[in-house]
Design a protein around this motif. Structure first.
Motif, PDB file in Angstrom:
ATOM      1  N   THR A 117     -10.846 -14.031 -10.718  1.00  0.00           N
ATOM      2  CA  THR A 117     -10.583 -12.599 -10.635  1.00  0.00           C
ATOM      3  C   THR A 117     -11.577 -11.929  -9.687  1.00  0.00           C
ATOM      4  OG1 THR A 117      -9.773 -12.709 -12.901  1.00  0.00           O
ATOM      5  CG2 THR A 117     -10.241 -10.515 -12.021  1.00  0.00           C
ATOM      6  N   ASP A 140      -2.658 -12.694 -14.876  1.00  0.00           N
ATOM      7  CA  ASP A 140      -3.254 -13.328 -16.069  1.00  0.00           C
ATOM      8  C   ASP A 140      -2.783 -12.535 -17.273  1.00  0.00           C
ATOM      9  OD1 ASP A 140      -4.745 -14.204 -18.203  1.00  0.00           O
ATOM     10  OD2 ASP A 140      -6.688 -14.095 -17.188  1.00  0.00           O
ATOM     11  N   GLN A 149      -9.571  -5.816 -15.891  1.00  0.00           N
ATOM     12  CA  GLN A 149     -10.636  -6.290 -15.007  1.00  0.00           C
ATOM     13  C   GLN A 149     -10.199  -6.193 -13.542  1.00  0.00           C
ATOM     14  OE1 GLN A 149     -11.730 -10.386 -15.760  1.00  0.00           O
ATOM     15  NE2 GLN A 149     -13.433 -10.366 -14.318  1.00  0.00           N
ATOM     16  N   ASP A 192      -3.854 -13.229  -8.886  1.00  0.00           N
ATOM     17  CA  ASP A 192      -4.887 -13.699  -9.817  1.00  0.00           C
ATOM     18  C   ASP A 192      -4.189 -14.336 -11.011  1.00  0.00           C
ATOM     19  OD1 ASP A 192      -7.297 -14.076 -11.201  1.00  0.00           O
ATOM     20  OD2 ASP A 192      -7.159 -12.101 -12.157  1.00  0.00           O
TER      21      ASP A 192
HETATM   22 MG   LIG Z   1      -9.732 -13.991 -14.423  1.00  0.00          MG
END
Ligand SMILES: [Mg+2]
Ligand SMILES: Nc1nc2c(ncn2[C@@H]2O[C@H](COP(=O)(O)OP(=O)(O)OP(=O)(O)O)[C@@H](O)[C@H]2O)c(=O)[nH]1
Ligand SMILES: Nc1nc2c(ncn2[C@@H]2O[C@H](COP(=O)(O)OP(=O)(O)OP(=O)(O)O)[C@@H](O)[C@H]2O)c(=O)[nH]1
Ligand SMILES: [Mg+2]
Lengths: 309, 299
Positions: A117, A140, A149, A192
């Protein structure tokens, strides 16, 4: 740690100084020390064995006999061989190829916590600096707050993030993000994905299906520089399942010797492209094979001495 | 189980059909040790000892060698790994380690474990640095059904942990578990920040933190030794949580760490869910160290 190794190697090479040529006998101890150095750097056992026998062959070869100092030649051969296996001095091999028909799709894969990430943010920043229109995709769907995030990173950078908290299908998210990217004329899409174990078949299948759905231009395996012997098992599986296009090595800002770089390179044959050197989004550099080689050997000074001679 | 096999066959394969102890057997053991991340120096130390016992005829056949080996490793690893005892309330646990090792997830697992043992738990969102670290801990807190003390991103983590201790005290909570941002042991400023957390907590409770747990990733190689040494000396680590044992990495690096530093492994982590934690068991760990990956199942 580097210092003691340096000293050990220095003393080995000192003993060899003055010999007219390298013989099987007078490099025995040096080979043992190089082998130890590489194992201590976490290069995989089998990879070390193979490397050593290759170098030994070279060192006993003709070019060496012509030379004046056996020890210096030996160091140079070890170092050159390592550098060349890691990618030689040609940095173009480590560039990310941009697709002629945008968007270029980059997919990040790897074990849990390896730095995917964060690396997505770093790549985004890298392309942003080159005036590219970037989209990051929060694919994710498992890790708590993984989407948040990536969104925080997107906000920090002012880069668009595609996410859908209600969608529990990572393949579908990737597919839709691709359509969104085309519609909004993005140049680069960075996907990601969730961290996963190479032995988790269900999750490895998910990656394969994402790949099938969006045909990424690059599938980058993100690996932690601190990884030990298991790097060969992990990298082999990710490469076999996904045919990765390259490797990014993270957390090189610590004092890990990073032998995993050589292990991964050996078992996948894929180029190392970038390295992560910190948590901040600009802590990102191209991969330099020569620097990595001396880091793994832990004998940087010795090598530069030879180079100057 | 969800795992599939790999090529290496583990210790049984090495000993299969062996009638006597020869150099080949010792070489294969050395390879098995090194590939389990036990490290060259620890490996040499153990193998050289065994070689001695072989030449002195103390170990006469492969079976004896195998047993001696397991016993030796078990002895090294089997040191007191009970949690530090105290009458203090709350019991304060500080969780530290390098980036991505599994701190936050392990905290969730610990919270669940304490709760199941009838204790009340409070978490402190001491990672104020990493993107969405606070949100991550909050989600875990919700899932475990325990309160999370937090401030906003970027605030002083020592203050967050101090707040949590005060709040737990007034609410008579049994255990406070403090999350911290991942940091490499080589970063002095970040190590100082950790010391500050400890110092500030001591103002309120002189014996706290009662446990400082270092989270080590079983996937990591020899760098974990440096991590254990630096975290150990800088902030007085009391024990290790060894995570990610559900992969094919064996976590062998811990052998040298325990041997050299007498730092006990207190828990192991073997998955991403809250149930995937349990107390470390030396015997079980040693067995797993020598099994091929598809045989190992910690759960
Ligand atoms: Mg990650
Ligand atoms: N020191 C350092 N830390 C890094 C680097 N790259 C990532 N990190 C840190 O490593 C930790 C894990 O990074 P993430 O980007 O969350 O890793 P991930 O692979 O996405 O993790 P999962 O999604 O859980 O699999 C975070 O604390 C990051 O800040 C690096 O190059 N150096
Ligand atoms: N397979 C497996 N994954 C784990 C285990 N423990 C944690 N993880 C995963 O590893 C990744 C990182 O875990 P975190 O708990 O966020 O690690 P951390 O040390 O708090 O990371 P930072 O705060 O970024 O330094 C996540 O994807 C977790 O799900 C484990 O025992 N096994
Ligand atoms: Mg964390």
């Amino acid at each position: 740690m580097f210092n003691t190794l340096n000293e050990k190697l220095q003393s080995v090479f000192k003993k060899m100084r003055g010999e007219a040529r390298i013989t099987e006998d007078n490099i025995k101890e040096a080979i043992r020390q190089v082998k130890m150095a590489m194992l201590e750097a976490d290069v995989n056992y089998k990879v070390v064995k193979k490397f050593i026998s290759g170098v030994q062959e070279k060192a006993l070869g003709e070019e060496v006999l012509k030379s004046l100092s056996a020890d210096q030649v030996f160091i140079k051969i070890v170092n050159d061989e390592l550098t060349s296996i890691l990618g030689g001095e040609d940095p173009s091999a480590s560039k990310i190829t941009l697709s002629s028909t945008p968007p270029t799709i980059i997919m990040l894969v790897g074990l849990q916590g390896s730095g995917k990430t964060t690396t997505a943010g770093k790549l985004a920043k890298h392309f942003q600096k080159n005036d590219k229109r970037v989209l990051m995709v929060a694919d994710d769907i498992y890790r708590p707050a993984a989407i948040d995030q990536l969104e925080v990173l997107g906000k920090q950078l002012g880069v668009d993030v595609y996410s859908d908290k209600d969608n529990k299908n990572a393949v579908d998210i990737a597919q839709k993000s691709y359509e969104y990217a085309k519609k909004s004329a993005k140049d680069i899409v960075i996907i990601d994905t969730a961290g996963r174990l190479h032995v988790n078949n269900e999750l490895m299948d998910e990656l394969f299906n994402i790949k099938k759905a969006v045909s990424p231009d690059e599938i980058l395996f993100v690996a932690d520089a601190m990884t030990g012997q298991d790097a060969v098992n992990v990298a082999t599986k990710f490469n076999n399942d996904l045919d990765i296009s390259g490797v990014i090595l993270t957390k090189l800002d610590g004092d890990a010797r990073g032998g995993a770089a050589l292990s991964i390179r050996e078992v996948t044959g894929k180029p190392l492209k970038y390295v992560g050197v910190g948590e901040k989004l600009d802590a990102f550099e191209p991969f330099y094979p020569d620097r990595m080689a001396s880091r793994i050997l832990g004998m940087g000074d010795v090598v530069s001495l030879v180079e100057m001679a | 189980s969800k795992t599939s096999g790999r090529i290496i066959g583990g210790m049984e394969t090495i000993f299969l059909g062996k009638k006597e102890i020869d150099e080949e057997l010792l070489d294969e053991l050395e390879e098995l040790f090194v590939t389990s991340d036990i490290g060259v120096s620890t490996t040499m130390k153990i193998i050289d000892d065994l070689r001695n016992d072989v030449s002195r005829k103390i170990l006469k056949n492969p079976q004896q060698l195998k047993n001696a080996l397991k016993q030796k490793l078990t002895e090294i690893l089997d040191i007191d790994n009970e949690l530090v005892k105290t009458d203090d309330k709350p019991y304060v646990i500080l969780v530290t380690g390098v980036n991505g090792a599994g701190k936050t997830t392990s905290i969730a697992k610990l919270a669940k474990m304490f709760k199941e043992n009838g204790m009340s738990v409070m978490l402190a969102a001491g990672d104020t640095f990493r993107a969405a670290a606070i949100e991550q801990l909050e989600i875990w807190g919700e899932r475990a059904g325990v309160p999370v003390v937090k401030q906003k991103a970027g605030s002083d983590s020592a203050a967050v942990v101090y707040d949590a201790v005060l709040s737990a005290k007034s609410k008579k909570i049994d255990v406070v578990i403090a999350d911290t941002a991942g940091r490499l042991h080589t970063k002095d400023n970040l190590m100082n920040e950790l010391k500050k957390i400890s110092r500030v907590v001591k103002k309120e409770m002189p014996d706290a933190p009662h446990e400082v747990l270092l989270v080590l990733d079983a996937t990591s190689g020899q760098n974990a030794v440096a991590q254990a040494k630096t975290f150990g000396t800088e902030i007085g680590v009391t024990g290790v949580i060894l995570t990610k044992l559900d992969g094919t990495a064996k976590g062998g690096v811990i052998v040298g760490i325990v041997d050299e530093m007498q730092l006990p492994v207190k828990f192991i982590g073997f998955g991403e869910s809250m149930d995937d934690l349990k107390p470390f068991d030396a015997g079980e760990f040693v067995e797993a160290l020598f099994e091929s990956a598809d045989e190992t199942d910690y759960s």
